[in-house]
Design an enzyme around this catalytic site. Structure first.
Site, PDB file in Angstrom:
ATOM      1  N   MET A  30     -99.005  76.587 -20.432  1.00  0.00           N
ATOM      2  CA  MET A  30     -98.490  76.594 -21.880  1.00  0.00           C
ATOM      3  C   MET A  30     -99.548  75.586 -22.602  1.00  0.00           C
ATOM      4  SD  MET A  30     -94.586  76.799 -21.542  1.00  0.00           S
ATOM      5  CE  MET A  30     -94.138  75.545 -21.274  1.00  0.00           C
ATOM      6  N   HIS A  34    -104.148  69.288 -18.726  1.00  0.00           N
ATOM      7  CA  HIS A  34    -104.431  68.215 -18.075  1.00  0.00           C
ATOM      8  C   HIS A  34    -105.271  68.415 -16.602  1.00  0.00           C
ATOM      9  CE1 HIS A  34    -100.983  68.923 -15.779  1.00  0.00           C
ATOM     10  NE2 HIS A  34    -100.230  69.087 -16.729  1.00  0.00           N
ATOM     11  N   HIS A  37    -103.816  71.066 -14.303  1.00  0.00           N
ATOM     12  CA  HIS A  37    -104.154  72.664 -14.762  1.00  0.00           C
ATOM     13  C   HIS A  37    -105.545  72.848 -14.088  1.00  0.00           C
ATOM     14  CE1 HIS A  37    -101.168  72.029 -17.807  1.00  0.00           C
ATOM     15  NE2 HIS A  37    -100.457  72.993 -17.341  1.00  0.00           N
ATOM     16  N   ASP A  77    -108.955  71.075 -27.713  1.00  0.00           N
ATOM     17  CA  ASP A  77    -109.212  70.334 -26.452  1.00  0.00           C
ATOM     18  C   ASP A  77    -109.134  71.202 -25.202  1.00  0.00           C
ATOM     19  OD1 ASP A  77    -109.803  67.601 -25.153  1.00  0.00           O
ATOM     20  OD2 ASP A  77    -107.441  68.111 -24.482  1.00  0.00           O
ATOM     21  N   ASP A  78    -108.115  72.103 -24.968  1.00  0.00           N
ATOM     22  CA  ASP A  78    -107.887  72.880 -23.940  1.00  0.00           C
ATOM     23  C   ASP A  78    -108.860  73.687 -23.888  1.00  0.00           C
ATOM     24  OD1 ASP A  78    -105.121  71.728 -24.054  1.00  0.00           O
ATOM     25  OD2 ASP A  78    -104.315  73.642 -24.677  1.00  0.00           O
ATOM     26  N   GLN A  81    -111.814  71.844 -22.074  1.00  0.00           N
ATOM     27  CA  GLN A  81    -111.770  71.620 -21.124  1.00  0.00           C
ATOM     28  C   GLN A  81    -111.792  72.905 -20.112  1.00  0.00           C
ATOM     29  OE1 GLN A  81    -108.333  69.173 -19.456  1.00  0.00           O
ATOM     30  NE2 GLN A  81    -107.546  69.021 -21.615  1.00  0.00           N
ATOM     31  N   GLY A 149     -98.800  74.971  -9.746  1.00  0.00           N
ATOM     32  CA  GLY A 149     -98.639  73.750  -9.532  1.00  0.00           C
ATOM     33  C   GLY A 149     -97.249  73.402  -8.711  1.00  0.00           C
ATOM     34  N   LYS A 151     -95.790  70.892  -8.653  1.00  0.00           N
ATOM     35  CA  LYS A 151     -94.846  70.097  -9.424  1.00  0.00           C
ATOM     36  C   LYS A 151     -93.435  70.738  -9.900  1.00  0.00           C
ATOM     37  CE  LYS A 151     -95.108  68.859 -13.743  1.00  0.00           C
ATOM     38  NZ  LYS A 151     -93.623  69.026 -14.460  1.00  0.00           N
ATOM     39  N   MET A 187     -98.869  64.542 -13.018  1.00  0.00           N
ATOM     40  CA  MET A 187     -99.362  65.054 -14.409  1.00  0.00           C
ATOM     41  C   MET A 187     -98.646  65.927 -15.014  1.00  0.00           C
ATOM     42  SD  MET A 187    -103.315  64.691 -14.309  1.00  0.00           S
ATOM     43  CE  MET A 187    -104.113  63.041 -13.571  1.00  0.00           C
ATOM     44  N   SER A 188     -98.235  65.877 -16.253  1.00  0.00           N
ATOM     45  CA  SER A 188     -97.372  66.971 -17.002  1.00  0.00           C
ATOM     46  C   SER A 188     -97.728  66.781 -18.440  1.00  0.00           C
ATOM     47  CB  SER A 188     -95.867  66.548 -16.723  1.00  0.00           C
ATOM     48  OG  SER A 188     -95.196  67.205 -17.970  1.00  0.00           O
ATOM     49  N   SER A 189     -97.736  68.121 -19.029  1.00  0.00           N
ATOM     50  CA  SER A 189     -98.008  67.961 -20.647  1.00  0.00           C
ATOM     51  C   SER A 189     -97.110  67.123 -21.314  1.00  0.00           C
ATOM     52  CB  SER A 189     -98.043  69.599 -21.012  1.00  0.00           C
ATOM     53  OG  SER A 189     -98.836  70.142 -20.191  1.00  0.00           O
ATOM     54  N   ARG A 190     -95.798  66.873 -20.829  1.00  0.00           N
ATOM     55  CA  ARG A 190     -94.951  66.295 -21.446  1.00  0.00           C
ATOM     56  C   ARG A 190     -95.283  64.760 -21.437  1.00  0.00           C
ATOM     57  NH1 ARG A 190     -91.751  70.652 -19.619  1.00  0.00           N
ATOM     58  NH2 ARG A 190     -90.660  71.658 -21.461  1.00  0.00           N
TER      59      ARG A 190
HETATM   60  O1  PAF Z   1     -95.436  75.942 -15.868  1.00  0.00           O
HETATM   61  C1  PAF Z   1     -95.641  76.355 -16.928  1.00  0.00           C
HETATM   62  O2  PAF Z   1     -96.389  75.944 -17.639  1.00  0.00           O
HETATM   63  C2  PAF Z   1     -95.005  77.619 -17.474  1.00  0.00           C
HETATM   64  O3  PAF Z   1     -93.587  77.878 -16.933  1.00  0.00           O
HETATM   65  C3  PAF Z   1     -95.610  79.390 -16.886  1.00  0.00           C
HETATM   66  C4  PAF Z   1     -95.585  79.424 -15.619  1.00  0.00           C
HETATM   67  C5  PAF Z   1     -96.996  79.104 -17.764  1.00  0.00           C
HETATM   68  C6  PAF Z   1     -94.684  80.333 -17.835  1.00  0.00           C
HETATM   69  O4  PAF Z   1     -94.762  79.861 -19.373  1.00  0.00           O
END
Ligand code: PAF
Length: 281
Positions: A30, A34, A37, A77-78, A81, A149, A151, A187-190
């Site tokens: 999504m 980071h 990914h 930025d994505d 990377q 991942g 996570k 690591m998480s986008s949030r």
């Molecule tokens: O983990 C994620 O980023 C999302 O849930 C995914 C697998 C891309 C589906 O939108």
């Protein structure tokens, strides 16, 4: 890196490459990329001749509208990377492209009990949305390898089930280790939405997971669970769950079981940010 916005064009490109013998590894994301990914891209590159990444903030998997609206978008930025990581193709569609007949027109799947515990309970409809979008992406990309991942442990199980339900027997799901910050925070986008104070406290989730694992032979899970909850609350978290489950099925385990692969899972909110993590042992 070639960038596609439209499924038909991507599909045409992939068909041509496949006809020339390319083996396709796919990393759905999504965005707000980071190191976690990027490690998936690295693994996909090592295993395949064509690596495809998708960036799509999927509205149907957000049970909380404000979480969707505030989800970080860092496209430029994505892209940088992904180029640096050697990704070959980026698919970055619009909502209309992914749901041309509206969100309810895309098939959903019934994941049974997997939708009725932990994240499924806390985020009603979340896995329905994940199933919709991943199903659609797999139909478009038709990869041989899919990288996820660890996570998002429950999501990995849901998507593995989806792959089986779609009859994609040739597709291998590769679950890659969680990449962590030096203090253990997954690591998480949030994470980028955490304030400095929240970020300084967030490592406690990992400390709890380590403690759950380390006490497997010396304590009852209910005791460790209580300690973890208290610690999380003391650091300012609101706890959704501190859980122990059978690693293969995610069925709840009342206590530690000898000789059985187990997974500890935590979901907790600090301020507006909800974090999840897990540890298999
Ligand atoms: O983990 C994620 O980023 C999302 O849930 C995914 C697998 C891309 C589906 O939108």
């Amino acid at each position: 890196m070639v960038i596609f916005k439209y499924a038909v064009e991507l599909n045409k490109y992939i068909s041509a490459r496949r006809a020339n013998g390319a083996q396709i590894g796919f990393v759905p994301t999504m965005g707000a990329l980071h190191e976690g990914h990027i490690s998936l891209i690295g693994k996909a590159k090592a295993d395949n001749t064509l690596v495809i990444c998708s960036i799509f903030v999927n509205p149907t998997q957000f049970d909380d509208k404000s979480d969707f609206e505030k989800y970080p978008v860092t496209t430029e930025d994505d892209i940088e990377q992904l180029i640096d990581a050697g990704c070959d193709v980026l698919f970055i569609p619009s909502v209309d492209e992914m749901y041309p007949g509206g969100v309810s027109s895309v098939r959903g799947y019934d994941f049974g009990y997997l939708e009725q515990l932990l994240e499924g309970l806390q985020r009603p409809g979340h896995f329905h949305g994940v199933g919709q979008i991943v199903g659609r992406l797999l139909e478009i990309v038709e990869p041989q390898f899919l990288y996820l991942g660890q996570k998002d442990y429950q999501q990995c199980m849901v998507i593995t089930k989806l792959v089986a339900m779609m009859g994609l027997y040739e597709l291998k799901v590769v679950i890659c280790p969680t990449v962590r910050e030096p203090d253990g925070l997954a690591m998480s986008s949030r994470n980028r939405r955490l304030t400095e104070t929240q970020r300084a406290r967030a490592g406690v989730i990992y400390q709890c997971l380590v403690s759950i694992e380390s006490k497997r032979d010396t304590s009852d899970f209910s005791v460790v669970q209580k300690e973890c909850m208290e610690l999380l609350v003391a650091k300012g978290f609101v706890v959704d769950y501190v859980a122990l489950a059978h690693a293969r099925t995610l069925q709840p385990a009342g206590n530690y079981l000898k000789g059985e692969p187990m997974v500890a899972l935590i979901a907790a909110r600090i301020g507006e940010i909800r974090l999840i993590d897990n540890m298999v042992f």
